[in-house]
Design a protein around this motif. Structure first.
Motif, short mmCIF file in Angstrom:
data_model
loop_
_atom_site.label_atom_id
_atom_site.label_comp_id
_atom_site.label_asym_id
_atom_site.label_seq_id
_atom_site.Cartn_x
_atom_site.Cartn_y
_atom_site.Cartn_z
N ASP A 13 36.30 -14.83 64.65
CA ASP A 13 35.20 -15.37 65.31
C ASP A 13 34.64 -16.54 64.69
O ASP A 13 34.23 -16.43 63.21
CB ASP A 13 34.22 -14.59 66.06
N ALA A 14 34.22 -17.67 64.94
CA ALA A 14 33.91 -18.89 64.17
C ALA A 14 32.79 -18.70 63.71
O ALA A 14 32.57 -18.99 62.45
CB ALA A 14 33.91 -20.13 65.29
N LYS A 15 31.69 -18.24 64.29
CA LYS A 15 30.26 -17.83 63.69
C LYS A 15 30.49 -16.73 62.46
O LYS A 15 29.83 -17.07 61.41
CB LYS A 15 29.33 -17.31 64.94
N ARG A 16 31.23 -15.73 62.82
CA ARG A 16 31.24 -14.68 61.66
C ARG A 16 32.11 -15.33 60.64
O ARG A 16 31.71 -14.98 59.41
CB ARG A 16 32.31 -13.61 62.51
N ALA A 17 33.30 -15.98 60.96
CA ALA A 17 33.93 -16.87 59.87
C ALA A 17 33.07 -17.51 58.87
O ALA A 17 33.06 -17.73 57.85
CB ALA A 17 35.29 -17.48 60.12
N ILE A 22 30.01 -18.99 53.93
CA ILE A 22 28.78 -19.29 53.27
C ILE A 22 28.56 -18.39 52.32
O ILE A 22 28.02 -18.83 51.04
CB ILE A 22 27.55 -19.54 54.41
N ILE A 23 28.40 -17.10 52.31
CA ILE A 23 28.04 -16.15 51.40
C ILE A 23 29.19 -16.01 50.33
O ILE A 23 28.77 -15.77 49.32
CB ILE A 23 28.08 -14.52 52.04
N GLU A 88 39.72 -15.00 56.31
CA GLU A 88 40.76 -14.12 56.58
C GLU A 88 41.29 -13.71 55.17
O GLU A 88 41.78 -12.46 55.17
CB GLU A 88 41.83 -15.35 57.26
N SER A 89 41.51 -14.79 54.25
CA SER A 89 41.75 -14.17 53.03
C SER A 89 41.14 -13.24 52.44
O SER A 89 41.58 -12.14 51.77
CB SER A 89 41.66 -15.29 52.12
N PHE A 90 39.85 -13.20 52.76
CA PHE A 90 38.89 -12.05 52.14
C PHE A 90 39.20 -10.90 52.72
O PHE A 90 39.13 -9.73 51.87
CB PHE A 90 37.11 -12.54 52.43
N VAL A 91 39.24 -10.76 54.30
CA VAL A 91 39.71 -9.72 54.76
C VAL A 91 40.98 -8.85 54.52
O VAL A 91 41.06 -7.78 54.11
CB VAL A 91 39.69 -9.79 56.32
N LYS A 92 41.99 -9.91 54.04
CA LYS A 92 43.13 -9.37 53.68
C LYS A 92 43.12 -8.70 52.26
O LYS A 92 43.60 -7.74 52.07
CB LYS A 92 44.19 -10.59 53.42
N GLU A 93 42.72 -9.32 51.35
CA GLU A 93 42.57 -9.16 50.07
C GLU A 93 41.69 -8.07 49.52
O GLU A 93 41.85 -7.22 48.93
CB GLU A 93 42.46 -10.45 49.18
N VAL A 94 40.36 -8.09 50.17
CA VAL A 94 39.17 -7.52 49.65
C VAL A 94 38.88 -6.34 50.98
O VAL A 94 38.76 -5.21 50.67
CB VAL A 94 38.00 -8.16 49.45
#
Length: 365
Positions: A13-17, A22-23, A88-94
């Protein structure tokens, strides 16, 4: 086809992404570096602040499934590994690290363990020190004796005229009882009691309280009362810190601290059961020694809190207070009393100074 923007795969979701981006940008680490640091329980790279931020980023099971299944589908079609957005990279790797939430919480707990332990001990010790001061204060015992005699004299002939003790709550009411002294000077019962107590102080070698010849008697009286008030302030000075402690909240905080430690122990047990297949045993090495040492400290904290509770219960009985009187209530009274003593001390200092200045102007007449 898969949602793409300028060749980059964007699934969340754009808002979630955007919130994740930002974080993660504030982490000042690449996603692969984050993964390595988390697997290695690296507290140098992962400060408590960064761990708190990462805990806000833990992906849901649905997000992990969406990203991994989409990547798998892309590869199954014979395509090259897709370029991923930061989220998406964070979700995949971490995000795909097993038990990521529990792992981050464990590292976070360990990173702030010493600081939280110290803070909890500080509150318990504040109460303990204040209990010792109240129990051992000789100045307070002397004053209570004078107050008891004064109260029995004032209440002579009534049912209150043969009291055997003084409740602490009465101390703060002494300033409410006003009287007019000879010459028209106004005073309160606390000041009168301190004045009655002051002559009992040693004076033979104490030039500071006006024993030396030639010093005005009235000024000496003010100085002696101030000395007694200051002695009480000094002996009861820890009451203010203790008055800020709510034992119910402290017990709850210690309970949460114990629960946090138990979660780390559980995560360590799970890691050992898995044989370190996720991280090559890095979590077990980092947390094994910590749990061995911290367990003793956590149990010691609970024992210390129990000791302080018993100490206060004994103090409450010693002063004849009701069982319902809490730590904060008891020491709030003492703290208010200390403030009154400080005010009397300041007035006495001012009065003694004014008398000294008047004596100088009149040449000692």
């Amino acid at each position: 086809g898969s949602p793409k923007s300028r060749g980059t795969l964007r699934l969340l979701d754009a808002k979630r992404a955007n919130n994740l981006a930002i974080i993660l940008a504030r982490m000042q680490m690449s996603v692969p570096q984050m993964r390595v640091a988390i697997l290695g329980c690296n507290e140098v790279a992962l400060t408590a602040e960064k761990l708190s931020a990462l805990l806000k980023c833990v992906p849901s099971a649905e997000e992990i499934e969406l990203v991994l299944s989409t990547i798998e589908s892309e590869l199954a079609d014979g395509g090259a590994p897709p370029a991923l957005g930061l989220a998406e990279s964070f979700v995949k790797e971490v995000g795909a690290i097993p038990r990521l939430q529990e792992r981050l919480e464990s590292i976070h707990f360990k990173s702030r363990f010493a600081q939280e332990l110290q803070a909890l001990y500080a509150d318990a010790m504040a109460v303990s020190v204040a209990c010792d001061e109240a129990r051992e204060s000789e100045a307070l015992q002397r004053l209570l004796g004078v107050v008891l005699r004064a109260g029995n004299m004032l209440n002579s002939g009534t049912f209150r005229g043969d009291a055997q003790g003084v409740k602490l709550e009465c101390l703060t009411r002494l300033v409410e009882l006003k009287s007019v002294q000879p010459g028209g000077a106004k005073s309160d019962l606390l000041s009168v009691c301190l004045h009655a107590l002051a002559p009992q102080l040693p004076t033979a070698t104490d030039g500071a309280v006006g024993a030396a010849a030639g010093v005005d008697t009235a000024a000496a009286d003010h100085t002696r009362v101030r000395a007694e008030a200051d002695a009480l302030v000094l002996e009861l000075g820890s009451a203010r810190n203790a008055a800020k402690v709510c034992m119910t909240s402290l017990n709850e905080d210690v309970g949460l601290f114990e629960a946090g430690f138990k979660r780390v122990e559980e995560e360590l047990r799970v890691g050992r059961a898995e044989g370190g297949t996720v991280d090559g045993g890095q979590f077990e090495r980092a947390m094994g020694l910590f749990c061995g040492q911290a367990g003793t400290q956590v149990r010691g904290l609970r024992a210390e809190l129990s000791r302080v509770e018993e100490e206060f219960a004994e103090l409450r009985v010693y002063f004849g207070e009701d069982d319902g009187v809490s730590v904060s209530d008891f020491f709030a009274r003492l703290s208010a009393f200390v403030s009154q003593l400080e005010a009397i001390s300041a007035r006495c200092a001012s009065a003694a100074s004014a008398l000294g200045a008047k004596r100088q102007r009149t040449g000692g007449d």
